[in-house]
Enzyme design. Structure first.
Site, PDB file in Angstrom:
ATOM      1  N   ARG A  23       0.573  -1.253  -0.144  1.00 28.10           N
ATOM      2  CA  ARG A  23       0.350   0.038   0.378  1.00 28.10           C
ATOM      3  C   ARG A  23       0.768   1.042  -0.043  1.00 28.10           C
ATOM      4  O   ARG A  23       1.902   1.179   0.543  1.00 28.10           O
ATOM      5  CB  ARG A  23      -0.944  -0.730   1.279  1.00 28.10           C
ATOM      6  CG  ARG A  23      -0.142  -0.128   2.680  1.00 28.10           C
ATOM      7  CD  ARG A  23      -1.315   0.470   4.048  1.00 28.10           C
ATOM      8  NE  ARG A  23      -1.170   1.957   3.066  1.00 28.10           N
ATOM      9  CZ  ARG A  23       0.479   2.626   4.061  1.00 28.10           C
ATOM     10  NH1 ARG A  23       1.112   2.260   4.422  1.00 28.10           N
ATOM     11  NH2 ARG A  23       0.431   3.637   3.670  1.00 28.10           N
ATOM     12  N   GLY A  24       0.521   2.459   0.349  1.00 25.59           N
ATOM     13  CA  GLY A  24       0.731   3.835  -0.523  1.00 25.59           C
ATOM     14  C   GLY A  24       1.270   3.537  -1.663  1.00 25.59           C
ATOM     15  O   GLY A  24       1.572   2.994  -2.441  1.00 25.59           O
ATOM     16  N   GLY A  26       2.424   5.603  -4.048  1.00 22.26           N
ATOM     17  CA  GLY A  26       3.842   4.728  -4.990  1.00 22.26           C
ATOM     18  C   GLY A  26       4.248   3.722  -4.629  1.00 22.26           C
ATOM     19  O   GLY A  26       4.996   3.359  -5.863  1.00 22.26           O
ATOM     20  N   ARG A  67      -6.554  -1.008  -7.265  1.00 20.83           N
ATOM     21  CA  ARG A  67      -7.869   0.142  -6.172  1.00 20.83           C
ATOM     22  C   ARG A  67      -8.186   0.647  -7.457  1.00 20.83           C
ATOM     23  O   ARG A  67      -6.802   1.551  -8.257  1.00 20.83           O
ATOM     24  CB  ARG A  67      -6.555  -0.031  -5.435  1.00 20.83           C
ATOM     25  CG  ARG A  67      -6.358  -0.841  -4.194  1.00 20.83           C
ATOM     26  CD  ARG A  67      -5.383  -0.450  -3.127  1.00 20.83           C
ATOM     27  NE  ARG A  67      -6.043   0.678  -1.927  1.00 20.83           N
ATOM     28  CZ  ARG A  67      -5.608   0.860  -1.016  1.00 20.83           C
ATOM     29  NH1 ARG A  67      -4.486   1.517  -1.481  1.00 20.83           N
ATOM     30  NH2 ARG A  67      -6.612   1.492  -0.528  1.00 20.83           N
ATOM     31  N   CYS A 135      -1.840   9.805   8.154  1.00 24.09           N
ATOM     32  CA  CYS A 135      -1.734   8.735   7.675  1.00 24.09           C
ATOM     33  C   CYS A 135      -0.470   8.068   7.184  1.00 24.09           C
ATOM     34  O   CYS A 135       0.582   8.877   8.124  1.00 24.09           O
ATOM     35  CB  CYS A 135      -2.173   9.263   6.662  1.00 24.09           C
ATOM     36  SG  CYS A 135      -2.311   7.142   5.027  1.00 24.09           S
ATOM     37  N   SER A 137       2.509   8.028   4.533  1.00 19.44           N
ATOM     38  CA  SER A 137       2.872   9.029   3.560  1.00 19.44           C
ATOM     39  C   SER A 137       4.451   8.711   3.444  1.00 19.44           C
ATOM     40  O   SER A 137       5.318   9.215   4.510  1.00 19.44           O
ATOM     41  CB  SER A 137       3.121   9.954   3.584  1.00 19.44           C
ATOM     42  OG  SER A 137       3.584  10.320   2.008  1.00 19.44           O
ATOM     43  N   ASP A 204      -2.539  10.655  -2.363  1.00 20.43           N
ATOM     44  CA  ASP A 204      -2.922   9.263  -3.482  1.00 20.43           C
ATOM     45  C   ASP A 204      -3.144  10.209  -5.144  1.00 20.43           C
ATOM     46  O   ASP A 204      -2.626   9.926  -6.481  1.00 20.43           O
ATOM     47  CB  ASP A 204      -3.703   8.852  -3.603  1.00 20.43           C
ATOM     48  CG  ASP A 204      -3.825   8.128  -1.934  1.00 20.43           C
ATOM     49  OD1 ASP A 204      -3.167   6.633  -2.113  1.00 20.43           O
ATOM     50  OD2 ASP A 204      -3.702   8.368  -0.573  1.00 20.43           O
ATOM     51  N   ASN A 214      -6.515  12.314  -0.789  1.00 18.04           N
ATOM     52  CA  ASN A 214      -5.275  11.750   0.075  1.00 18.04           C
ATOM     53  C   ASN A 214      -6.237  10.926   1.084  1.00 18.04           C
ATOM     54  O   ASN A 214      -7.801  11.166   0.963  1.00 18.04           O
ATOM     55  CB  ASN A 214      -4.537  12.423   0.481  1.00 18.04           C
ATOM     56  CG  ASN A 214      -3.168  11.787   1.816  1.00 18.04           C
ATOM     57  OD1 ASN A 214      -2.558  10.815   0.868  1.00 18.04           O
ATOM     58  ND2 ASN A 214      -3.397  12.386   2.892  1.00 18.04           N
ATOM     59  N   LYS A 215      -6.334  10.216   2.472  1.00 15.15           N
ATOM     60  CA  LYS A 215      -6.788   9.205   3.121  1.00 15.15           C
ATOM     61  C   LYS A 215      -7.741  10.103   3.490  1.00 15.15           C
ATOM     62  O   LYS A 215      -7.265  11.092   4.254  1.00 15.15           O
ATOM     63  CB  LYS A 215      -5.620   8.811   4.255  1.00 15.15           C
ATOM     64  CG  LYS A 215      -6.070   8.307   5.055  1.00 15.15           C
ATOM     65  CD  LYS A 215      -6.631   6.849   4.431  1.00 15.15           C
ATOM     66  CE  LYS A 215      -5.280   6.048   3.527  1.00 15.15           C
ATOM     67  NZ  LYS A 215      -7.045   4.514   2.966  1.00 15.15           N
TER      68      LYS A 215
HETATM   69  P1  RI2 Z   1       3.261   7.636  -0.460  1.00  7.41           P
HETATM   70  C1  RI2 Z   1      -2.228   5.891   0.928  1.00  7.41           C
HETATM   71  O1  RI2 Z   1      -2.380   6.032   1.019  1.00  7.41           O
HETATM   72  C2  RI2 Z   1      -1.742   7.132   2.441  1.00  7.41           C
HETATM   73  O2  RI2 Z   1      -3.159   8.031   1.403  1.00  7.41           O
HETATM   74  C3  RI2 Z   1      -0.931   8.290   1.686  1.00  7.41           C
HETATM   75  O3  RI2 Z   1      -0.779   9.276   2.214  1.00  7.41           O
HETATM   76  C4  RI2 Z   1      -0.700   7.884  -0.107  1.00  7.41           C
HETATM   77  O4  RI2 Z   1      -0.983   6.620  -0.265  1.00  7.41           O
HETATM   78  C5  RI2 Z   1       0.383   8.475  -0.256  1.00  7.41           C
HETATM   79  O5  RI2 Z   1       1.788   7.651  -0.205  1.00  7.41           O
HETATM   80  P2  RI2 Z   1      -2.983   4.030   1.406  1.00  7.41           P
HETATM   81  O6  RI2 Z   1      -2.659   2.997   0.310  1.00  7.41           O
HETATM   82  O7  RI2 Z   1       3.254   7.180  -2.274  1.00  7.41           O
HETATM   83  O8  RI2 Z   1      -3.114   3.933   2.654  1.00  7.41           O
HETATM   84  O9  RI2 Z   1       3.291   9.108  -0.604  1.00  7.41           O
HETATM   85  O10 RI2 Z   1      -4.878   3.852   1.127  1.00  7.41           O
HETATM   86  O11 RI2 Z   1       3.987   6.741   0.117  1.00  7.41           O
END
Ligand code: RI2
Length: 333
Positions: A23-24, A26, A67, A135, A137, A204, A214-215
């Site tokens: 997840r995340g 990036g 997703r 969250c 990130s 996101d 974003n979250k």
């Molecule tokens: P990075 C995450 O989504 C969060 O919303 C976070 O702020 C965003 O991705 C960006 O993440 P999730 O996958 O790319 O937890 O900065 O639903 O790591």
């Protein structure tokens, strides 16, 4: 291999993204690029360009469907598909190489972008600052750690981020890097805001008007920051900007399982209670001071310029209906 000829490792990555083991924004983008590379290297069909391209298109669809909200995912997939198309391969080997090369290039550029953003953002943090982040990130964390190394931080407030508590990952990673961190419930954001100097959050998806998806809870954080006149920085790589928003497409918001909010046993005992579990919300550009990207720091209203510079190529390929409906054939003349 599955019956459709897709390698199991690719299915595992797709499942990992869907279930949020990976997840995340990036990280899922890099995982999708890696999956395309694996798919190319482990292709078991007829070794000719045309069937290979069709197969890559199928894998692309599979990955994009995992997703809906983070545009980094389809942007990564589009990056690889478009490179394959531009390479115009004459042989099967050239086609495989084009996918492998562009997937690796995307991953390297992505990692490099995070580093550049962290360095740029850290310089914007004043001495003795208290930061609040929401969250987990990886870009925001990199920026915070960089600022800490520069000796500019005294404290970080990290929201727990219900329902699945990504804030705990944030707190853990910051502590591992020596950063003093205080975990707070999401509902305590306004309570602590008077102590905060900067809010730093990831993204996101960034829309063409500068709105940031974003979250869930981010828009409340930004609202509390605006009220307290605290600066809000969004740290986001350019592949998190959404080309489809240029033609008025809304960003799809993911709704997840109610069981993430309340235990299924409780729901069974209270059958008339309905549960809503939106995973993301939209923060309007007026509540954001700057978006820090690897190509510069912009006011959110300049998001459209980033899109034209970095993702303009995607525009003429976009059909109404969004990325989910884009097939590999859209990339063929
Ligand atoms: P990075 C995450 O989504 C969060 O919303 C976070 O702020 C965003 O991705 C960006 O993440 P999730 O996958 O790319 O937890 O900065 O639903 O790591």
């Amino acid at each position: 291999m599955t019956e459709q000829g897709v390698p199991l490792k690719v299915i595992e990555i797709a499942e990992g993204i869907k279930t949020m083991r990976i997840r995340g924004a990036g990280r899922i983008a890099r995982a999708a690029a890696e999956a395309l590379k694996i798919a190319a290297l482990e292709y078991g069909g007829v070794k000719e360009v045309s069937p290979f391209k069709k197969y890559v298109g199928k894998v692309a669809d599979l990955l994009i469907a995992t997703r809906p909200t983070a545009v980094s995912l389809p942007n990564a997939v589009m990056y690889v598909l478009a490179s394959l198309h531009r390479a115009n391969p004459r042989t099967f080997e050239d086609a495989v190489n084009a996918v492998v090369f562009s997937a690796e290039k995307f991953i390297n550029e992505s990692i490099n972008a995070v580093k550049i953003i962290a360095e740029t953002a850290a310089k914007r943090i004043r001495e003795n600052s208290t930061i609040l982040t929401h969250c987990h990130s990886s870009v925001a964390i990199s920026a915070i750690i960089e600022a800490y190394k520069l000796g500019r931080l005294v404290k970080v407030y990290s929201t727990e981020t219900r329902p699945i508590f990504q804030g705990r990952i944030t707190a853990k990673q910051l502590l591992e890097n020596g950063v003093p961190v205080v975990q707070i419930p999401d509902s305590a954001v306004r309570y602590v805001m008077h102590e905060v100097d900067h809010v730093i959050i990831g993204a996101d998806t960034v829309a063409s008007n500068g709105a940031v998806v974003n979250k869930i809870g981010t828009s409340q954080v930004a609202l509390a920051a605006k009220e307290a006149r605290v600066r809000v920085y969004v740290v986001a790589e350019t592949y998190k900007f959404s080309p489809t928003t240029l033609i008025g497409e809304p960003v799809p918001i993911e709704f997840r399982d109610p069981a993430e909010i309340v235990p299924e046993s409780w729901l069974r005992n209270h059958p008339r209670v309905k549960v809503l579990n939106p995973s993301f919300d939209v923060t309007p550009p007026e509540h954001i001071d700057a978006i820090i990207t690897e190509i510069g720091v912009i006011p959110p209203q300049a998001a459209i310029l980033v899109l034209m510079e970095r993702l303009g190529w995607a525009l003429d390929k976009i059909k109404q209906g969004g990325f989910a409906k884009i097939k590999f054939e859209d990339f063929t003349e």
